[in-house]
Design a protein around this motif. Structure first.
Motif, PDB file in Angstrom:
ATOM      1  N   ASP A 117     -34.502  61.057 -25.825  1.00 36.00           N
ATOM      2  CA  ASP A 117     -35.175  62.346 -27.254  1.00 36.00           C
ATOM      3  C   ASP A 117     -35.198  62.143 -28.164  1.00 36.00           C
ATOM      4  OD1 ASP A 117     -35.035  64.842 -28.295  1.00 36.00           O
ATOM      5  OD2 ASP A 117     -32.292  65.038 -27.920  1.00 36.00           O
ATOM      6  N   GLY A 118     -36.400  62.532 -28.829  1.00 38.71           N
ATOM      7  CA  GLY A 118     -36.470  62.214 -29.959  1.00 38.71           C
ATOM      8  C   GLY A 118     -37.691  62.899 -30.970  1.00 38.71           C
ATOM      9  N   VAL A 119     -38.198  62.555 -32.232  1.00 41.29           N
ATOM     10  CA  VAL A 119     -38.609  63.293 -33.510  1.00 41.29           C
ATOM     11  C   VAL A 119     -39.494  62.285 -34.048  1.00 41.29           C
ATOM     12  CG1 VAL A 119     -37.173  62.628 -34.956  1.00 41.29           C
ATOM     13  CG2 VAL A 119     -38.650  64.699 -34.760  1.00 41.29           C
ATOM     14  N   ARG A 120     -40.705  62.819 -34.688  1.00 46.11           N
ATOM     15  CA  ARG A 120     -41.922  62.257 -35.079  1.00 46.11           C
ATOM     16  C   ARG A 120     -41.676  62.328 -36.126  1.00 46.11           C
ATOM     17  NH1 ARG A 120     -47.533  64.677 -33.556  1.00 46.11           N
ATOM     18  NH2 ARG A 120     -47.112  66.075 -35.145  1.00 46.11           N
ATOM     19  N   LEU A 121     -42.545  61.560 -37.054  1.00 44.37           N
ATOM     20  CA  LEU A 121     -42.098  61.340 -38.897  1.00 44.37           C
ATOM     21  C   LEU A 121     -43.853  61.026 -39.257  1.00 44.37           C
ATOM     22  CD1 LEU A 121     -40.513  58.521 -40.779  1.00 44.37           C
ATOM     23  CD2 LEU A 121     -40.450  58.755 -38.137  1.00 44.37           C
ATOM     24  N   GLN A 122     -44.165  60.573 -40.131  1.00 46.17           N
ATOM     25  CA  GLN A 122     -45.472  60.440 -40.830  1.00 46.17           C
ATOM     26  C   GLN A 122     -44.793  59.299 -42.042  1.00 46.17           C
ATOM     27  OE1 GLN A 122     -48.345  63.062 -42.358  1.00 46.17           O
ATOM     28  NE2 GLN A 122     -49.688  61.250 -42.746  1.00 46.17           N
ATOM     29  N   ILE A 123     -45.414  58.020 -42.346  1.00 50.73           N
ATOM     30  CA  ILE A 123     -45.122  57.353 -43.222  1.00 50.73           C
ATOM     31  C   ILE A 123     -46.646  57.298 -44.260  1.00 50.73           C
ATOM     32  CG2 ILE A 123     -44.714  55.312 -43.888  1.00 50.73           C
ATOM     33  CD1 ILE A 123     -42.696  54.810 -41.616  1.00 50.73           C
ATOM     34  N   SER A 124     -46.544  57.137 -45.173  1.00 49.73           N
ATOM     35  CA  SER A 124     -47.579  56.927 -46.089  1.00 49.73           C
ATOM     36  C   SER A 124     -47.225  55.974 -47.099  1.00 49.73           C
ATOM     37  CB  SER A 124     -48.235  58.538 -46.682  1.00 49.73           C
ATOM     38  OG  SER A 124     -48.463  59.524 -45.660  1.00 49.73           O
ATOM     39  N   VAL A 125     -48.634  54.907 -46.898  1.00 52.16           N
ATOM     40  CA  VAL A 125     -48.709  53.862 -48.380  1.00 52.16           C
ATOM     41  C   VAL A 125     -49.789  53.774 -48.416  1.00 52.16           C
ATOM     42  CG1 VAL A 125     -48.622  50.961 -48.251  1.00 52.16           C
ATOM     43  CG2 VAL A 125     -47.657  52.878 -46.457  1.00 52.16           C
ATOM     44  N   THR A 126     -48.978  53.552 -49.643  1.00 51.37           N
ATOM     45  CA  THR A 126     -50.189  54.041 -51.322  1.00 51.37           C
ATOM     46  C   THR A 126     -50.657  52.685 -52.301  1.00 51.37           C
ATOM     47  OG1 THR A 126     -51.305  55.490 -52.772  1.00 51.37           O
ATOM     48  CG2 THR A 126     -48.548  55.324 -52.729  1.00 51.37           C
ATOM     49  N   PRO A 127     -51.725  53.012 -52.186  1.00 54.33           N
ATOM     50  CA  PRO A 127     -51.620  51.616 -53.425  1.00 54.33           C
ATOM     51  C   PRO A 127     -51.426  51.730 -54.677  1.00 54.33           C
ATOM     52  CG  PRO A 127     -53.937  52.477 -53.697  1.00 54.33           C
ATOM     53  CD  PRO A 127     -52.888  52.948 -52.088  1.00 54.33           C
ATOM     54  N   GLY A 128     -51.123  53.404 -55.448  1.00 52.92           N
ATOM     55  CA  GLY A 128     -51.073  53.905 -56.815  1.00 52.92           C
ATOM     56  C   GLY A 128     -49.174  54.289 -56.457  1.00 52.92           C
ATOM     57  N   THR A 129     -48.826  55.135 -57.426  1.00 53.25           N
ATOM     58  CA  THR A 129     -47.446  55.860 -57.140  1.00 53.25           C
ATOM     59  C   THR A 129     -47.366  56.464 -56.552  1.00 53.25           C
ATOM     60  OG1 THR A 129     -47.740  55.123 -59.968  1.00 53.25           O
ATOM     61  CG2 THR A 129     -45.916  56.865 -58.911  1.00 53.25           C
ATOM     62  N   PRO A 130     -46.238  57.167 -55.631  1.00 53.69           N
ATOM     63  CA  PRO A 130     -46.118  57.306 -54.127  1.00 53.69           C
ATOM     64  C   PRO A 130     -45.895  58.580 -54.988  1.00 53.69           C
ATOM     65  CG  PRO A 130     -45.577  55.271 -54.647  1.00 53.69           C
ATOM     66  CD  PRO A 130     -46.102  55.454 -55.706  1.00 53.69           C
ATOM     67  N   GLU A 131     -46.245  59.784 -53.878  1.00 53.78           N
ATOM     68  CA  GLU A 131     -46.125  61.231 -53.997  1.00 53.78           C
ATOM     69  C   GLU A 131     -44.388  61.555 -54.743  1.00 53.78           C
ATOM     70  OE1 GLU A 131     -47.965  64.460 -51.804  1.00 53.78           O
ATOM     71  OE2 GLU A 131     -49.094  62.191 -51.020  1.00 53.78           O
ATOM     72  N   LEU A 132     -43.456  61.155 -54.020  1.00 54.24           N
ATOM     73  CA  LEU A 132     -42.033  60.649 -54.217  1.00 54.24           C
ATOM     74  C   LEU A 132     -41.293  59.686 -53.621  1.00 54.24           C
ATOM     75  CD1 LEU A 132     -39.636  63.242 -54.786  1.00 54.24           C
ATOM     76  CD2 LEU A 132     -40.053  63.153 -52.105  1.00 54.24           C
ATOM     77  N   TYR A 133     -40.903  59.280 -54.635  1.00 54.20           N
ATOM     78  CA  TYR A 133     -40.264  57.792 -54.890  1.00 54.20           C
ATOM     79  C   TYR A 133     -39.106  57.857 -55.334  1.00 54.20           C
ATOM     80  CZ  TYR A 133     -41.712  56.612 -59.371  1.00 54.20           C
ATOM     81  OH  TYR A 133     -41.783  56.678 -60.724  1.00 54.20           O
ATOM     82  N   VAL A 134     -37.517  57.478 -54.897  1.00 59.12           N
ATOM     83  CA  VAL A 134     -36.589  57.009 -56.109  1.00 59.12           C
ATOM     84  C   VAL A 134     -36.408  55.464 -56.514  1.00 59.12           C
ATOM     85  CG1 VAL A 134     -35.452  58.953 -54.503  1.00 59.12           C
ATOM     86  CG2 VAL A 134     -34.925  56.343 -54.057  1.00 59.12           C
ATOM     87  N   ASP A 135     -35.395  55.273 -57.399  1.00 58.29           N
ATOM     88  CA  ASP A 135     -35.041  53.701 -57.821  1.00 58.29           C
ATOM     89  C   ASP A 135     -34.517  53.397 -57.106  1.00 58.29           C
ATOM     90  OD1 ASP A 135     -37.011  54.297 -60.239  1.00 58.29           O
ATOM     91  OD2 ASP A 135     -35.336  54.885 -61.136  1.00 58.29           O
ATOM     92  N   GLN A 136     -33.175  53.553 -56.022  1.00 59.70           N
ATOM     93  CA  GLN A 136     -33.368  52.804 -55.127  1.00 59.70           C
ATOM     94  C   GLN A 136     -32.909  53.985 -54.222  1.00 59.70           C
ATOM     95  OE1 GLN A 136     -29.452  51.230 -57.130  1.00 59.70           O
ATOM     96  NE2 GLN A 136     -29.249  53.164 -58.078  1.00 59.70           N
ATOM     97  N   GLN A 137     -32.552  53.419 -52.682  1.00 56.60           N
ATOM     98  CA  GLN A 137     -32.034  54.043 -51.682  1.00 56.60           C
ATOM     99  C   GLN A 137     -30.530  54.390 -50.893  1.00 56.60           C
ATOM    100  OE1 GLN A 137     -35.757  52.997 -48.181  1.00 56.60           O
ATOM    101  NE2 GLN A 137     -34.750  55.351 -47.722  1.00 56.60           N
ATOM    102  N   GLN A 138     -29.917  53.063 -51.474  1.00 59.70           N
ATOM    103  CA  GLN A 138     -28.435  52.978 -51.371  1.00 59.70           C
ATOM    104  C   GLN A 138     -27.929  52.841 -52.564  1.00 59.70           C
ATOM    105  OE1 GLN A 138     -27.506  52.348 -48.273  1.00 59.70           O
ATOM    106  NE2 GLN A 138     -29.142  51.932 -47.440  1.00 59.70           N
ATOM    107  N   MET A 139     -27.016  53.929 -52.743  1.00 63.44           N
ATOM    108  CA  MET A 139     -25.467  53.846 -54.035  1.00 63.44           C
ATOM    109  C   MET A 139     -24.362  53.707 -53.095  1.00 63.44           C
ATOM    110  SD  MET A 139     -28.038  56.926 -55.543  1.00 63.44           S
ATOM    111  CE  MET A 139     -27.144  56.163 -57.333  1.00 63.44           C
TER     112      MET A 139
END
Length: 389
Positions: A117-139
């Motif tokens: 059982d599984g699910v698929r996702l896509q990862i895009s690595v860009t040299p510039g500013t990402p389309e959507l980002y946060v300063d930290q993933q852990q709070m």
């Protein structure tokens, strides 16, 4: 037609080994800056707690290649995997990403008796500013506190959302409850990034709010993990928020300063009174001394013989003279008698007295007709009183 199509899909899933009933969920697309890192959460069903999980790279299930597994290997190159059976989430972390890492990946739970059982996702690595980002993933936050997440994106586009993995979502322009916690979303333009910011505020946090969430903008998501802990003395003063922490430090410094100030005031008041008392005493003594000196100068010198002198201080001397032949003749020099009276020291007789203790007296007798006979009236009594100096 639809039932037949569904049957065909079920057969295809069975043949390929992939379960059509997806009990695994994750984000669909993430954008990461080159050189950065990303952690992907994969939420699974309760019945998969003891199953092996693995991370697979490739667009198709049959052709994807396994990168890491929870049994072996757990780390491969820049990728690692870990499983939290209590939260029912296994996470995959990829570091030092490069454009070559851009691809499709799979979160998969292995099932021996049935298809995986599984699910698929896509990862895009860009040299510039990402389309959507946060300063930290852990709070991290405490029960009853609040947390604010800033989700940055480059274009305004569609309305943003805040979702809990495997749960519900709250959209921009709406405020509501998410797992019993109040959530507010505000979207505004960012002056620093020349883009936009989706500000998500969760208040009144509970222990149940611990878990994975994500910001969503269009078809891009960015996962964020929030940990809620029980409040302690240390956490309540250091993890609530920077503003509260600074305020607590200011209050503590003010209390310390007030204590120091109270001690200084407590010592300053008696010391001030002591200084004033010493100054008044010195001024008073100085005035009394001046008054005494002035009084002594104004008083005339005492030249009279004080009657209060005791009789012991009076010295009597008796001088007898021979009568001269003629009353009118002037007396020779030897007719003048000088008498020196020295008062003895009553206390210590053997110690000579100073010069000012010697009294000099001069007695001149009248010329009598009978120089050879001494009569009682020829005796002159000279009384010398020692003046008390």
């Amino acid at each position: 037609m639809a039932p037949h199509l569904l049957l065909v899909l079920r057969i295809l899933f069975f043949l390929t080994g992939v379960s059509y009933a997806q009990s695994v969920s994750t984000v669909s697309h993430v954008s990461v800056k080159q050189g950065g890192s990303i952690t992907i959460p994969c939420l699974y069903d309760q019945r998969y707690r003891n199953n092996v999980k693995y991370w697979c790279r490739g667009y198709n299930w049959l052709s994807c290649s396994t990168v890491v597994r929870t049994d072996h290997p757990k780390t491969s190159g820049k990728t690692s995997i870990s499983d939290d059976i209590n939260q029912r989430v296994f996470t995959v972390t990829m570091t030092s990403l490069s454009p070559s890492d851009s691809d499709y990946y799979w979160c998969i739970v292995e099932r021996k008796s049935k298809g995986d059982d599984g699910v698929r996702l896509q990862i895009s690595v860009t040299p510039g500013t990402p389309e959507l980002y946060v300063d930290q993933q852990q709070m991290t936050e405490v029960v009853g506190g609040s947390v604010t997440v800033l989700c940055c994106y480059s274009s305004q586009g569609n309305r943003g959302r805040w979702c809990k993995i495997g749960g519900s979502c709250v959209a921009v322009g709406h405020s509501g409850a998410l797992d019993g916690t109040f959530v507010k979303l505000v979207q505004e333009e960012s002056r620093t990034t020349n883009g936009y910011v989706l500000m998500v505020t969760m208040s009144g946090l509970m222990m149940e709010n611990t878990g994975w969430y994500w910001c969503e903008k269009g078809d891009i998501q960015m996962p964020v993990h929030i940990t809620v802990n029980q409040p302690t003395t240390t956490q309540s003063t250091t993890t609530i928020s920077p503003s509260v922490t600074n305020r607590d430090n200011v209050v503590t410094n003010e209390n310390t300063d007030e204590k120091h100030q109270s001690w200084l005031e407590f010592l300053f008041i008696p010391l001030s009174l002591l200084v004033v008392l010493i100054a008044v005493t010195l001024v008073t003594l100085k005035m009394l001394r001046k008054h005494k000196d002035k009084k002594a100068k104004d008083q005339p010198p005492n030249t009279t013989v004080q009657s209060s002198d005791s009789e012991q201080n009076i010295t009597y001397s008796t001088v007898s003279h021979i009568r001269g032949s003629t009353q009118q003749d002037p007396l020779p020099d030897d007719a003048v008698t000088y008498s020196t009276v020295v008062t003895k020291n009553k206390v210590q007789p053997n110690i000579p007295l100073p010069d000012d203790a010697v009294t000099y007296s001069t007695v001149v007798t009248k010329n009598k007709t009978q120089p050879n006979a001494a009569e009682p009236d020829d005796v002159v009594y000279s009384t010398v009183a020692q003046h008390q100096r």
